[in-house]
Motif scaffolding. Structure first.
Motif, short mmCIF file in Angstrom:
data_model
loop_
_atom_site.label_atom_id
_atom_site.label_comp_id
_atom_site.label_asym_id
_atom_site.label_seq_id
_atom_site.Cartn_x
_atom_site.Cartn_y
_atom_site.Cartn_z
N SER A 71 -6.55 -37.94 27.86
CA SER A 71 -6.22 -36.76 27.31
C SER A 71 -7.09 -35.98 26.60
O SER A 71 -8.11 -36.31 26.23
CB SER A 71 -4.76 -37.16 26.27
N ASP A 72 -6.72 -34.70 26.36
CA ASP A 72 -7.53 -33.66 25.47
C ASP A 72 -7.09 -33.74 23.94
O ASP A 72 -7.78 -33.20 23.14
CB ASP A 72 -7.23 -32.37 26.06
N LEU A 73 -5.91 -34.80 23.87
CA LEU A 73 -5.21 -34.96 22.60
C LEU A 73 -5.93 -36.39 22.01
O LEU A 73 -5.87 -37.30 22.32
CB LEU A 73 -3.99 -35.04 22.34
N GLU A 74 -6.72 -35.98 20.89
CA GLU A 74 -7.39 -37.15 20.05
C GLU A 74 -6.38 -38.39 20.01
O GLU A 74 -6.70 -39.42 19.97
CB GLU A 74 -8.31 -36.73 18.97
N GLN A 75 -5.20 -37.91 19.29
CA GLN A 75 -4.32 -38.79 18.99
C GLN A 75 -3.99 -39.92 19.93
O GLN A 75 -3.43 -41.07 20.08
CB GLN A 75 -3.01 -38.40 18.21
N VAL A 76 -3.74 -39.29 21.39
CA VAL A 76 -3.26 -40.07 22.34
C VAL A 76 -4.45 -41.07 22.81
O VAL A 76 -4.10 -42.20 22.86
CB VAL A 76 -2.95 -39.06 23.77
N THR A 98 5.36 -42.51 28.93
CA THR A 98 6.34 -41.58 28.11
C THR A 98 6.08 -40.17 28.84
O THR A 98 4.80 -39.90 29.32
CB THR A 98 5.84 -41.64 26.57
N ASP A 99 6.79 -39.41 28.59
CA ASP A 99 6.73 -37.71 29.10
C ASP A 99 5.63 -37.11 28.22
O ASP A 99 4.82 -36.46 28.65
CB ASP A 99 8.01 -37.03 28.98
N ALA A 100 5.51 -37.51 27.02
CA ALA A 100 4.51 -36.93 26.14
C ALA A 100 2.99 -37.21 26.54
O ALA A 100 2.26 -36.19 26.74
CB ALA A 100 4.62 -37.55 24.78
N GLN A 110 -8.85 -37.54 34.03
CA GLN A 110 -7.83 -38.16 33.12
C GLN A 110 -6.74 -38.86 33.79
O GLN A 110 -6.24 -39.97 33.49
CB GLN A 110 -7.23 -37.01 32.37
N LEU A 111 -6.38 -38.25 35.10
CA LEU A 111 -5.69 -39.09 35.80
C LEU A 111 -6.10 -40.40 36.45
O LEU A 111 -5.44 -41.47 36.58
CB LEU A 111 -5.13 -38.29 37.17
#
Length: 274
Positions: A71-76, A98-100, A110-111
């Protein structure tokens, strides 16, 4: 890996208000320490230990083999790493579905990593058919359609699945795919895992000689690149093979080496061998 290691060493040095010259004295040239801190040089295990002792760093504070990002989200990515590092595979699978998380899969890279981690969770939870499908989807998602560290890990994971099913030919073919032109690939610590997985696959097939040869190659591969990642696990598996082969002296030697490596580097041993 070199960059993150250098950043960590520099952070500890600055926290203690020490100069490069002070830290390097009696260990290495100041220019070498500077190169390490700037990610231009990776220290061998002996040099790393001496620097860590000088800076009072516990080696379990260092992360020398990195997880892939989904993900491009660090928390993910941080949550992914946390669940992987603690081997919480059921929680990891729930998190990935999860959908998120799925909504943030924006690139092929990423996939590919996403399906790889789903494959890992399915394998660890005993769902071999699902795991095989996930690894195949990961390979199909490879945007460049050429071998990367991640695609090599997918192939070697497929080899282990085939070995669990006693499909020796399919397992061997997947291993060959995993290490095709490996000598030409840029080194990453995660590549050390390929040799362990191949040896583990041969152990499942009761090919003890081949398993030993893969481990010996893996140990040479790691040390040739001044890496300790997976060495403790390699020696642990060597001890298991020696035990099954009733080679007591080799078993004791491997166990002693494993103990030293786990003490120095706090590497977790994978012990689910049955």
């Amino acid at each position: 890996m070199s960059s993150q290691l250098g950043i960590t060493l520099k952070q500890f040095r600055l926290q203690q208000r020490l100069s490069q010259a002070t830290v390097a004295t009696g260990i290495c040239a100041q220019s070498m320490l500077s190169a390490i801190e700037n990610g231009k040089y990776t220290p061998n295990a002996t040099l790393l230990m001496r620097l860590c002792q000088r800076l009072k760093i516990s080696l379990d504070q260092l992360s020398l083999a990195e997880n892939f990002t989904i993900s491009d989200l660090e928390q993910v990515n941080d949550r992914l790493a946390q669940l992987c590092d603690h081997h919480r595979y059921a929680d990891l699978r729930e998190f990935l579905l999860t959908d998120a998380v799925q909504a943030r899969l924006t690139t092929d890279v990423q996939l590919e990593a996403y399906y790889y981690y789903l494959g890992i969770t399915d394998f660890q939870l005993g769902h071999l058919a699902d795991a095989q499908q996930q690894f195949q989807l990961a390979l199909a998602s490879n945007p460049a359609q050429h071998q990367t560290t991640l695609s090599r890990l997918c192939w070697m994971s497929l080899a282990l699945i085939h070995a669990n099913r006693q499909q020796a030919n399919a397992s061997e073919e997947a291993m060959k795919q995993a290490v095709t032109q490996l000598k030409m690939a840029p080194y990453e610590a995660n590549l050390n895992s390929l040799f362990y997985l191949a040896a583990f696959s041969h152990l499942k097939l009761n090919h003890l000689t081949a398993a030993t040869q893969w481990l010996e190659s893996g140990i040479s591969f790691a040390t040739d690149h001044d890496s300790h990642y997976m060495l403790a696990n390699d020696y642990h598996l060597l001890a298991v093979i020696a035990s099954r082969s009733e080679q007591i002296d080799q078993q004791r030697t491997a166990q002693a080496t494993e103990h030293v490596l786990t003490t120095l580097f706090h590497e977790s041993i994978y012990d689910r061998l049955d």
